[in-house]
Motif scaffolding. Structure first.
Motif, short mmCIF file in Angstrom:
data_model
loop_
_atom_site.label_atom_id
_atom_site.label_comp_id
_atom_site.label_asym_id
_atom_site.label_seq_id
_atom_site.Cartn_x
_atom_site.Cartn_y
_atom_site.Cartn_z
N GLY A 9 5.55 -27.63 2.70
CA GLY A 9 5.27 -28.95 2.14
C GLY A 9 4.51 -29.84 3.10
N ILE A 10 4.71 -31.15 2.95
CA ILE A 10 4.01 -32.16 3.77
C ILE A 10 4.20 -31.86 5.26
CG2 ILE A 10 4.11 -34.60 4.50
CD1 ILE A 10 4.62 -35.37 1.63
N MET A 11 5.40 -31.47 5.65
CA MET A 11 5.71 -31.20 7.06
C MET A 11 5.38 -29.75 7.43
SD MET A 11 6.81 -34.10 8.19
CE MET A 11 7.74 -33.85 9.70
N ARG A 31 7.33 -21.20 -2.17
CA ARG A 31 7.75 -20.73 -3.50
C ARG A 31 6.60 -20.83 -4.50
NH1 ARG A 31 12.43 -25.03 -5.42
NH2 ARG A 31 11.06 -26.78 -5.01
N ARG A 32 5.64 -21.73 -4.28
CA ARG A 32 4.42 -21.72 -5.10
C ARG A 32 3.36 -20.92 -4.34
NH1 ARG A 32 2.11 -26.13 -4.91
NH2 ARG A 32 3.44 -27.00 -3.29
N MET A 63 11.87 -24.92 6.50
CA MET A 63 11.53 -26.35 6.43
C MET A 63 11.43 -26.73 4.96
SD MET A 63 11.21 -29.00 8.11
CE MET A 63 10.39 -30.46 8.66
N VAL A 64 12.60 -26.87 4.30
CA VAL A 64 12.62 -27.24 2.88
C VAL A 64 13.28 -28.60 2.72
CG1 VAL A 64 12.39 -24.86 2.04
CG2 VAL A 64 14.67 -25.78 2.49
N SER A 65 13.77 -28.95 1.52
CA SER A 65 14.11 -30.36 1.27
C SER A 65 15.53 -30.73 1.69
CB SER A 65 13.91 -30.66 -0.22
OG SER A 65 12.62 -30.28 -0.62
N ASP A 69 18.91 -26.49 -0.91
CA ASP A 69 17.65 -25.72 -0.79
C ASP A 69 17.72 -24.77 0.42
OD1 ASP A 69 16.41 -27.19 -2.96
OD2 ASP A 69 16.35 -28.86 -1.57
N GLN A 72 19.96 -21.93 -0.46
CA GLN A 72 19.30 -20.98 -1.36
C GLN A 72 18.30 -20.10 -0.61
OE1 GLN A 72 17.14 -22.87 -4.52
NE2 GLN A 72 16.86 -20.97 -5.64
N THR A 95 16.09 -31.66 7.25
CA THR A 95 17.18 -32.61 7.51
C THR A 95 18.27 -32.37 6.48
OG1 THR A 95 15.60 -34.26 8.31
CG2 THR A 95 17.78 -35.05 7.68
N VAL A 120 13.62 -32.93 12.71
CA VAL A 120 12.55 -33.60 13.44
C VAL A 120 12.45 -35.07 13.04
CG1 VAL A 120 11.25 -31.44 13.51
CG2 VAL A 120 10.74 -33.08 11.70
N GLY A 123 7.46 -37.97 11.33
CA GLY A 123 6.71 -38.00 10.06
C GLY A 123 5.56 -37.02 10.01
N LYS A 238 18.19 -39.64 0.51
CA LYS A 238 18.83 -38.33 0.74
C LYS A 238 19.50 -38.30 2.12
CE LYS A 238 16.49 -35.30 2.71
NZ LYS A 238 16.25 -34.31 3.73
P1 NAP Z 1 8.11 -31.65 0.83
O1 NAP Z 1 6.71 -32.02 1.03
O2 NAP Z 1 8.82 -32.03 -0.44
O3 NAP Z 1 8.22 -30.06 1.08
C1 NAP Z 1 9.39 -29.32 0.89
C2 NAP Z 1 8.98 -27.88 0.71
O4 NAP Z 1 10.16 -27.09 0.54
C3 NAP Z 1 8.11 -27.66 -0.54
O5 NAP Z 1 7.04 -26.82 -0.20
C4 NAP Z 1 9.07 -27.00 -1.52
O6 NAP Z 1 8.45 -26.08 -2.37
C5 NAP Z 1 10.00 -26.26 -0.60
N1 NAP Z 1 11.32 -26.09 -1.23
C6 NAP Z 1 12.19 -27.08 -1.56
N2 NAP Z 1 13.29 -26.55 -2.11
C7 NAP Z 1 13.11 -25.22 -2.11
C8 NAP Z 1 13.91 -24.12 -2.55
N3 NAP Z 1 15.12 -24.34 -3.09
N4 NAP Z 1 13.40 -22.88 -2.42
C9 NAP Z 1 12.17 -22.68 -1.88
N5 NAP Z 1 11.37 -23.67 -1.43
C10 NAP Z 1 11.84 -24.92 -1.55
O7 NAP Z 1 9.05 -32.25 2.00
P2 NAP Z 1 8.65 -32.54 3.52
O8 NAP Z 1 8.21 -33.96 3.64
O9 NAP Z 1 7.81 -31.42 4.03
O10 NAP Z 1 10.12 -32.50 4.18
C11 NAP Z 1 10.76 -31.29 4.56
C12 NAP Z 1 12.02 -31.65 5.35
O11 NAP Z 1 11.66 -32.42 6.52
C13 NAP Z 1 13.00 -32.53 4.57
O12 NAP Z 1 14.33 -32.15 4.88
C14 NAP Z 1 12.69 -33.95 5.07
O13 NAP Z 1 13.80 -34.82 4.95
C15 NAP Z 1 12.35 -33.65 6.52
N6 NAP Z 1 11.49 -34.67 7.15
C16 NAP Z 1 10.41 -35.20 6.49
C17 NAP Z 1 9.63 -36.16 7.12
C18 NAP Z 1 8.45 -36.79 6.41
O14 NAP Z 1 7.93 -37.81 6.91
N7 NAP Z 1 7.95 -36.23 5.33
C19 NAP Z 1 9.94 -36.59 8.42
C20 NAP Z 1 11.01 -35.99 9.09
C21 NAP Z 1 11.79 -35.05 8.44
P3 NAP Z 1 7.51 -26.58 -3.61
O15 NAP Z 1 6.20 -26.92 -2.95
O16 NAP Z 1 7.47 -25.41 -4.50
O17 NAP Z 1 8.21 -27.78 -4.19
#
Ligand code: NAP
Length: 293
Positions: A9-11, A31-32, A63-65, A69, A72, A95, A120, A123, A238
């Motif tokens: 994902g974003i991270m 997963r996509r 590194m999922v949500s 997740d 799983q 996280t 981490v 952002g 969350k």
């Molecule tokens: P995101 O963009 O929503 O990406 C999450 C990824 O995990 C997506 O690619 C998603 O797949 C995949 N995923 C989620 N559930 C899944 C499952 N059950 N099975 C397989 N794949 C799964 O989130 P993100 O911003 O990268 O954040 C990831 C983690 O880092 C989170 O825990 C977040 O709290 C933490 N974090 C984020 C930030 C930030 O600024 N964004 C900063 C620090 C920490 P799909 O693409 O198919 O949905």
């Protein structure tokens, strides 16, 4: 080193690109299928399942949500556990709950697999620039093995303690960030209600004990009434849910965090899920009839 990376994902995506840049060989799974394409183009090997990616390496990053997740991806159908070999290390950088983390680590250890929790902060900008702060829980020897991989993605890398300690540190980070956002929102609203320019108040406060990164960055977003994320409210909610759930398990009172949780809930309920969580300001303003268009 050979590294598996699950969750693009974003991270996850920029973190993988930085691993490649540092010369590591990366096996990715998203997963996509389309989420793997840009990473295949950057020289990574795309895998059809988490189990397949895990079977290729000794270091498996997730590194999922959220907590379910991670569960799983590690233990579900075609999950990491079906591919990982004894001696491998699962590194969860999402996280999630510290309590669940300790349980996952125990279950993996019974199979001869080690685990580190390594959430981490910093952002998407930190992920892109390889300047993330990484807070690690797990055995010191396992941390030492994985450290070169962390160094490709982050700058401030701290081994905090045993399994779960990294997630505890991340929860502490989120408490400080949330309560400070609330304090800044209240202070700037107090200034405005008194007919005093909140921008000038922010300038005055920046140099003293009230100065902080939150006053600087989030305070600016509040002054501008501009809440493009940043860190989305739904993710902050969350994380505060993890904080409050853990406090409940421990019989611990966190009244400040609980109050901000209510404001995050209200922001979610008024269409703010995708806004930066500095938009807690909108709720503070609404409560005192100080809304801006
Ligand atoms: P995101 O963009 O929503 O990406 C999450 C990824 O995990 C997506 O690619 C998603 O797949 C995949 N995923 C989620 N559930 C899944 C499952 N059950 N099975 C397989 N794949 C799964 O989130 P993100 O911003 O990268 O954040 C990831 C983690 O880092 C989170 O825990 C977040 O709290 C933490 N974090 C984020 C930030 C930030 O600024 N964004 C900063 C620090 C920490 P799909 O693409 O198919 O949905």
């Amino acid at each position: 080193m050979n590294v598996a990376f699950i969750g693009l994902g974003i991270m996850g995506k920029p973190m993988v690109l930085n691993l490649r840049k540092a010369g590591h060989t990366v096996f990715v799974h998203g997963r996509r299928t389309e989420s793997m394409t840009p990473l295949s183009e950057a020289g990574c090997t795309a895998c059809q399942s988490a189990a397949e990616a895990a079977s290729k390496t000794e270091i498996i990053i997730v590194m999922v949500s959220d907590t379910p997740d991670v569960e799983q991806v590690i233990f579900g159908d075609n999950g990491v556990i079906h591919g990982a070999r004894p001696g491998a290390v699962v590194v969860d950088m999402s996280t999630i709950s510290p309590t669940a983390t300790r349980r996952f680590a125990e279950t993996l250890r019974a199979r001869g697999i080690e685990m580190l929790d390594a959430p981490v902060s910093g952002g998407d900008v930190g992920a892109i620039n390889a300047t993330l702060s990484i807070m690690v829980g797990g055995k010191p020897g396992v941390f030492a093995r994985v450290k070169p991989v962390f160094e490709a993605m982050g700058k401030n890398i701290v081994h905090v303690g045993d399994n779960g300690a990294g997630q505890v540190a991340k929860a502490c980070n989120q408490i400080v960030v949330a309560v400070t956002i609330e304090a800044v929102a209240e202070a700037l609203t107090f200034a405005r209600k008194n007919g005093v320019d909140p921008a000038k108040v922010r300038d005055a406060l920046m140099g003293g004990f009230a100065g902080s990164r939150i006053l600087e960055v989030h305070g600016k977003r509040m002054l501008d009434n501009e809440y493009t994320p940043g860190f989305r409210t739904r993710l902050h909610q969350k994380d505060m849910n993890i904080v409050m759930q853990t406090a409940k398990e421990l019989g611990l009172a966190l009244p400040g965090a609980a109050l901000v949780m209510q404001h995050l809930n209200a922001l979610m309920g008024t269409g703010g899920a995708e806004l930066d969580s500095a938009a807690v300001m909108k709720i503070v303003e609404r409560e005192s009839g100080m809304e801006r268009p």
